[in-house]
Scaffold this active site. Sequence first.
Site: not given
Length: 259
Positions: A12, A14, A47, A186, A209
């Site tokens: 991921d 961010d 994303g 995902k 996260d």
Amino acid sequence: MTKKPEAIVFFDLDGTLFNSNIDLLPSSYDAIKKLKQNNMIPMIATGRTPLEVINLMKETNIDSIIGMNGQVVVYEKEVIFTNNIDKNVITRLYEFSREKTNIPLSFYNYKTMRISENSQPAQKFYHYLKQDVPPVDDEIYLKEPIQMLLLLCEQGESAYRELFPELTFIRNTPYCVDVFNHGGSKGRGIKELLKMKGFDDVPTYAFGDGMNDLEMFLTVDHPIAMGNAVDGLKDKAEYITDTNNNDGIAKALEKFGLI
């Protein structure tokens, strides 16, 4: 036939691969380089669209991505899967947004980003991402396939969920909500990758996260939560590493013997 890697590691962005300043730590950069040297494939799982992270991919020499929460999968620069939203559904949602909520939209596919209007919510969101505001074109979805929409808002998405059961709504930042086909995630993107490439026996790891990483954690062999992750994700992790600001990526990759 594609050569099988020793492992695939999904990151991921961010709150995970990026630190709090939306930058890549030197330790993470070096870890990615070592993964590739060890015949392991680092993949971004985000994303965001591939277009948004093209500079990062060039900088890190990463050429594979699960983009838009699994709505597009690119493996070694080849697009192998897309999950397009029906144009009629987008039309309904856009009309509802204009008439009832006054929430502007972003329209995304793996090549293009457009917004419905250059509004304060758009400026606030893209400033948060350290990106330029995309061009305005509120008819892009009539001309090109769209894999993800954004509701550019700080609240108000609850009104959409009951009206659009064919879509999933996930708040991914304080300023936007990701919108994509129900069942897309995902995790779905990872499953499509493993199936299409014949990688079902390749060990998989994932770092995340937030709750948009949940399906990814339920899909891979080894889910690793950042120290700054939300509690709901930590509960699903095999291991909780240090934070995104304190070399959490490199520390976990070393622990698992990947670098």
